[in-house]
Scaffold this active site. Structure first.
Site: not given
Length: 329
Positions: A52, A57, A296, A300
């Site tokens: 998404d 962004y 990031r 993660q």
């Protein structure tokens, strides 16, 4: 990974979805491109096949990096979700509703909510180029635009569906009333809204509406932009230009810290992190179809995907909800 049908569409999306706001860099203190691309690729390789993003962004950077990350991969096995309706390049010619001033390369840039038909068409073409694809799986209006009739916006989306440029359409940050209005003109698949342990307002009206009308709910900010990871209370420092320095002030931080401490033994017993426990809880809430989680780097991203491996019994869910009730947020 678990895959879920979005509303009445034919989209099968991963319950944990990669949220690409942070890799855009703006408002998040920046990020290394190679780390961002590796995060997206690691997500896909561990079952998080739904990505998404949005043009806003990073002013297109997030979409570009996703395009690079998926290049050469089987497009049919990846679901791309993006948005439209936040215009910053002046193409709206002063039309629309002023939203806020964003920072771009040290310069203040006015951002407008604008969802007129001709603007949507232009935005979609730009998104397709940045993503390196010829279709978008789910296109969503980013924020309601009070200056454009909802009917006009929905009719533009219907045209794009007919052209095969998008598979389904959704809304984002819409109220129940706005969602009901949109559904008069188009069978929208979903509403993307903010939802977390600390922000459960949608449970009052939107969740019952969604369950009644088979509307998908895409939950964003389930970790409250990192606050619910617990790292903030363990000496983690944010960069000066990170918007979270102000965002976190809305919460009673001592109460949040105490709540997270009650969850820590459960997480440790399951060999999980607080982040994973919080994500898993969110995926199990009534009406929630998929949950966005940003990453990031690859480490993660993999951890987010593995949150779906956690089993929470009815008694454990009841315990978490009981502790949440004490927060009185």
């Amino acid at each position: 990974m678990e895959y879920r049908t979005l509303g009445t569409s034919d989209l099968q999306l991963s319950a944990i979805t990669y949220g690409a706001f942070a890799i855009g860099g703006n408002m998040w203190g920046g990020n290394e491109e190679k780390d961002s691309i590796h995060a997206v690729q690691a997500s896909i390789e561990h079952g998080v096949t739904t990505l998404d993003t949005a043009p806003f962004y990073g002013f297109g950077l997030s979409e570009e990096m996703i395009g690079k990350a998926i290049k050469g991969r089987d497009r049919s096995k990846i679901q791309l979700l993006t948005k439209f309706g936040l215009v910053w390049d002046g193409s709206n010619e002063g039309k629309g509703k002023f939203f806020f001033d964003a920072e771009r390369n040290g310069t203040s840039v006015p951002v407008y909510k604008y969802a007129a038909k001709e603007s949507i068409i232009k935005e979609v073409e730009a998104s397709l180029r940045r993503l390196g694809t010829d279709y978008i799986d789910l296109l969503q209006i980013h924020w309601p635009d009070s200056t454009t009739p909802i009917q006009e916006t929905m009719e533009a989306l219907d045209v794009l569906i007919g052209q095969g440029k998008i598979r389904a359409a959704g809304v984002s940050n819409y109220s129940v009333e706005q969602t009901a209005e949109a559904r008069k003109y188009l069978n929208v698949a979903s509403n993307q809204v903010s939802y977390s342990m600390l922000n459960r307002g949608i449970e009052q009206e939107l969740v019952p509406f969604a369950l009644q009308h088979h509307l998908g709910i895409i939950a964003y900010s389930p970790m409250e932009r990192g606050l619910l990871t617990g790292k903030y209370f363990q000496g983690s420092h944010l960069k000066e230009n990170d918007h979270r320095n102000g965002y976190f002030r809305q919460f009673d931080l001592p109460k949040v810290q105490a709540f997270l401490e009650t969850l820590t033994p459960m997480a440790e017993d399951k060999g999980a992190s607080l982040s994973q426990l919080v994500l898993r809880w969110t995926t199990l809430q009534p009406g929630i179809t998929i949950v966005l989680a940003g990453a990031r780097d690859a480490k993660q991203a993999i951890a987010n995907a593995q949150a779906m491996d956690i089993h929470l019994s009815p008694d454990e869910l009841q315990f978490i909800n009981h502790e949440l009730a004490k927060l009185q947020l």
